[in-house]
Enzyme design. Structure first.
Site, PDB file in Angstrom:
ATOM      1  N   TYR A 146      42.340  38.989  48.992  1.00 36.47           N
ATOM      2  CA  TYR A 146      41.466  39.888  49.749  1.00 36.47           C
ATOM      3  C   TYR A 146      41.478  39.573  51.246  1.00 36.47           C
ATOM      4  O   TYR A 146      41.029  40.381  52.051  1.00 36.47           O
ATOM      5  CB  TYR A 146      40.016  39.828  49.220  1.00 36.47           C
ATOM      6  CG  TYR A 146      39.872  40.255  47.765  1.00 36.47           C
ATOM      7  CD1 TYR A 146      40.935  40.799  47.074  1.00 36.47           C
ATOM      8  CD2 TYR A 146      38.677  40.100  47.089  1.00 36.47           C
ATOM      9  CE1 TYR A 146      40.815  41.177  45.746  1.00 36.47           C
ATOM     10  CE2 TYR A 146      38.544  40.480  45.763  1.00 36.47           C
ATOM     11  CZ  TYR A 146      39.621  41.019  45.091  1.00 36.47           C
ATOM     12  OH  TYR A 146      39.494  41.394  43.778  1.00 36.47           O
ATOM     13  N   ASP A 227      45.055  35.387  32.067  1.00 39.09           N
ATOM     14  CA  ASP A 227      45.131  36.416  31.018  1.00 39.09           C
ATOM     15  C   ASP A 227      44.471  35.910  29.735  1.00 39.09           C
ATOM     16  O   ASP A 227      43.715  36.618  29.068  1.00 39.09           O
ATOM     17  CB  ASP A 227      46.587  36.873  30.775  1.00 39.09           C
ATOM     18  CG  ASP A 227      47.602  35.764  30.904  1.00 39.09           C
ATOM     19  OD1 ASP A 227      47.200  34.630  31.248  1.00 39.09           O
ATOM     20  OD2 ASP A 227      48.795  35.985  30.644  1.00 39.09           O
TER      21      ASP A 227
END
Ligand code: NAD
Length: 360
Positions: A146, A227
């Site tokens: 970000y 994940d």
């Protein structure tokens, strides 16, 4: 102890829920012999209306001079409010980003706790939710994708966009230290989430986390790929205590963790810098649909005040008193409308605040 707390009520339900949290802090102060001074500041839509900008430099200076900041929430209806006709750097949310940046808040803590009394709101199967869970997601807030370099340009006639994920060892070390310190006050386990099978930044994350772990032999460290973590959160959330992760993984996992508690009005959060200073706020937004109706659930903000006492003022007994009072009120069957179910007692925002104060 004498402490100064900057208080930003904000917009929407902010003034209502902060009002109840301040009553709870006053009750704690009285019971435990402390004195809290409140310095009220504006941020968000109310600051746009009063000062023409979502956060003034003067308000930042006041926040910096306090020992901690308690925030309600900011923003309005993003479709109908005139605040959202303004350029993006003048909108309510720009105030919050500016405040986080000015205060150097790099660690975001979001607990996700399933109360036994609210287990029916949990969307997971009963065999999973019946075990309960109590985890805290520690997300890095000022680095990673970000904040990395980005660009969109045409390469050989094809529009191509690029974002970069950068962390240096110091940025990783300081948040890892926070995670181990917090784990020491909880169940002494850190799960560090990364994607070390693919990303260089994750391999550095893993290496630095292991170095930091050597200073905390009483805390167990485990690594988990992101994940797998997303799956484990819904398969066996009870296994987690402190989940340490970088900015984007934390953004996604903390929302997933909130979702499985089933009640956004119950979830507090804290953002910390290198000192004991922190900004404490509910995880939800300003809920313009129920603002001004005395319907909001103040518990997320009250629990944010409890985190403030625990992490910024090191007042463990006082924080426990608030959390136990919340637990008691739920056990006794009191519910605001967002967590109401048949057979429980529906109460308004201010009644919920009073019930909690009375049990401290
Ligand atoms: P929201 O969290 O405000 O509301 C989503 C739903 O949850 C609504 O139905 C609302 O009534 C309910 N809800 C939220 N908190 C509640 C509480 N304490 N008690 C009872 N019900 C509650 O999210 P949204 O509608 O997407 O956003 C509304 C505004 O809030 C927007 O302007 C958004 O930008 C802003 N926002 C601010 C923050 C912040 O201040 N940190 C965070 C998220 C959203």
């Amino acid at each position: 102890m004498n402490k100064k707390i900057a208080v930003i009520k904000g917009d929407g339900i902010g003034p209502e829920v902060v009002g109840e949290a301040v009553k709870v802090l006053d009750t704690v102060a009285k019971k435990f012999g402390h004195s809290f001074e409140y310095d009220y500041q504006l941020m968000g839509g109310c600051s746009i209306d009063a000062c023409g900008e979502p956060l003034t430099d003067d308000a930042i200076a006041h926040c910096k001079s306090a020992d901690a900041v308690l925030l309600g929430s900011i923003g309005g209806n993003t479709t109908t409010s005139p605040w959202y006709k303004l350029p993006s750097d003048k909108r309510p949310e720009a105030g919050l980003l500016k405040l986080r940046k000015s205060l150097g808040l790099f660690a975001n803590l979001r607990p996700a706790l399933l109360y036994k009394e609210l287990a029916s709101a949990c969307p997971l199967k009963t065999e999973i939710s019946s075990k309960g869970f109590d985890m805290l997601i520690m997300r890095e807030l000022t680095g990673g994708l970000y904040f990395g370099e980005r660009e969109t340009k045409e390469i050989d006639g094809v529009v191509t966009a690029k974002d970069t994920l950068t962390y240096n060892e110091n940025e990783i070390r300081r948040i890892a230290i926070k995670a181990f310190e917090v784990a020491r006050k909880r169940c002494k386990k850190v799960t560090s989430v990364d994607k070390a099978n693919v990303l260089d930044s994750s391999r550095l994350w893993r290496k630095v986390t292991e170095e930091v772990a050597k200073d905390y032999p009483d805390v167990t460290l485990e690594h988990m790929l992101v994940d797998n973590s997303a799956m484990q959160l819904v398969k066996d959330p009870a296994q987690f205590d402190v989940v340490l992760t970088e900015n984007m993984f934390g953004d996604i996992l903390s929302d997933e963790a909130s979702m499985i508690t089933g009640s956004i009005g119950m979830l507090p959060s804290a953002s910390l810098n290198e000192t004991t200073f922190g900004l404490y706020e509910p995880s939800g937004g300003s809920a313009p649909d129920i603002a001004g109706q005395n319907k909001a659930n103040p518990i997320a903000t009250i629990l944010s005040a409890s985190m403030l006492l625990r992490y910024s003022f090191d007042m463990q007994k006082e924080a426990d008193a608030i959390e136990n009072a919340v637990q008691k009120v739920l056990e006794e069957g009191y519910r605001t409308c967002d967590i109401y179910s048949e057979g429980t007692s529906l109460v308004a925002c201010d009644q919920m605040g009073k019930l909690i104060c009375d049990r401290i």
